[in-house]
Structure formats: structure tokens, C-alpha cells
Scaffold this active site. Sequence first.
Site, PDB file in Angstrom:
ATOM      1  N   GLY A 132       0.818  -1.195   0.000  1.00 48.73           N
ATOM      2  CA  GLY A 132       0.000   0.000   0.000  1.00 48.73           C
ATOM      3  C   GLY A 132       0.855   1.248   0.000  1.00 48.73           C
ATOM      4  O   GLY A 132       2.062   1.202   0.237  1.00 48.73           O
ATOM      5  N   CYS A 184       5.722   9.811  -0.206  1.00 46.23           N
ATOM      6  CA  CYS A 184       4.350   9.378   0.101  1.00 46.23           C
ATOM      7  C   CYS A 184       3.309  10.294  -0.536  1.00 46.23           C
ATOM      8  O   CYS A 184       2.145  10.296  -0.129  1.00 46.23           O
ATOM      9  CB  CYS A 184       4.123   9.279   1.603  1.00 46.23           C
ATOM     10  SG  CYS A 184       5.279   8.151   2.417  1.00 46.23           S
TER      11      CYS A 184
END
Length: 292
Positions: free
Chosen positions: A75, A230
Site C-alpha cells: 500500500g 508518500c
Amino acid sequence: MISIVQLGTIDYATGLSLQQQLVALRKEEKIGDVLLLLEHTPVITLGRNAKAANVVASPELLTQRGVELFETNRGGDVTFHGPGQIVGYPIFDLRGFARSSSLSSRAEENDSKNRSLESRDPAFAARKHIGVIDFVRRLEEVLIRTCADFRIVAKRIPGLTGVWTDGSALKGRDFSRAVTVDENEAASAAERNEAKLAAIGIHISRFVTSHGFALNVNTDLSYFNLIVPCGITSKPVTSMQQELGKKLDLNAVAESISRNFGVVFQSHILWLDSLEALLCGAGAPARELLRM
């Protein structure tokens, strides 16, 4: 019980292959739960939700810096791994870890979405073992406690995954003589001082986890200029070294991580000297791992 193996520095492809093979062995119950602790040679990884635009460096610059690029099934978005960063890969069967109301309530204090899901789904509420949200929150808890062991105040940020410096714990500043403090200005300053210490990205297949976390200890933070870490533009990346102003002993940090895994996952910890010790008795597939 959680077995821990330190692997030193390995390239990302080797680490990925090792994870895949250990996951298969864990599903077959040929090994128990294991945590791999290691460093990677410089690499940028893209998770399932990654946007290619978040790799801002050109292929030529990546080659010049000696940075590999990998797409993965974990993820999350884009992150960097490299020397001075402790990467942890927990290969856990989540069915072996009971849910803990005390940990869950503290970890999800501001996570109304998770509580709402639990109230809507009786099967979710009745489940005795931890799920993906519980698992991620426990990883965060391990890392927050590890930072605290080195006198770094760290926290979660609602809506974001990972571990962050606590901007309200302003380093070494004396406000004892301040006459007035604007609360909005103080809150804004606190948010500006929030920086990411650790990234988390996991994959789960038939209850068995892979991938995991990356804690910046003595990491060269200039590598993060090659990406939008991120996918978050509003908060910088930091390291334990940067927060403390000195290099840390990676082995000491690894030992702290292991202790906190034992506490948070309510498990005994067994340090193993090698993969061979882990795989003893696991059969022919295990012997292939030893040829890495």
C-alpha cells in the site's frame, strides 16, 4: 513468538524475493512469525497507489545517484530506502494476534472512520484477531515507542499513515518568559514542525503480512529530494539523527524496535543469528533461500 533476523544491507530485489518465499512458508505453517530487520541499498519504491509524477528525478539523475526504481504491491505511494534507515518486514499471520481493546482505543483515539466501520459491520466487531487497520496502528505504536526510547517525541497524524515528529514539542525552546501566545499561531507553528520519521506500507494475503516499515535513523535525507515522499507535499521528512543532532547506533535502535514489538504485539521475542536458524526444518524450499 516472533523470531527476529537481522540481515545487514541487501538490495531491494533480494529482499522482495525473500519476503515472497517466507510468506509462502508462513502460509504453509512451515515457519512461525518472523520480523526481518535490514538496510537496503538506495532504492525508490512505488506502492499500489503511487503516482509516477511523484518521482521527480529523471532516470539519468537516479542512475547518477545509484538509485534503483521498483514497483511493488504494498500500500501507499512513493518512498525511498537506503543506508542508515532501518527497514522492517514483518511476516506475520494476523490470526495469531488477538485484538486488544486498550491498544486499539489509544491508537484510534482520533480515528472515527475506523470506529464507524466497526459499528456498521458486526462481523468486523466480532472478529477476535487483528485486521489491517489494527496491524498498521500497532506498527505505528512500535515506532512511536522506539522514538521515545531515544527521547524523540513522535505521534500519529489523523488521516495519514506513519510516524511523525510532534510539532508541539518544540525542541529546546524556552517560552517561560512569553507574555502572550496566540493559540492559532502556536497550532500553525506546531503543524509546520511536523515531519515524517517513519513510513509504513503493507500487503496482506490470506492473513499473512509482508512489506512493512522504514524508520529514518541516520538516513541521508537528500535522497528524498528525488521524490514527493508518500505523495505529501506539505510535510518534510526527517530522521532520528536530524532530530537529535547526532548519529545513532543502528543496533541499539534495532534492539529497541524488537523490545517494542514484544510489548505491542504481546509476544515473546527470539533473536536468531541467521536465516538458516529460522528455516531449520522448513524443508527443501528453505534451502533455496540460503543461496541468496
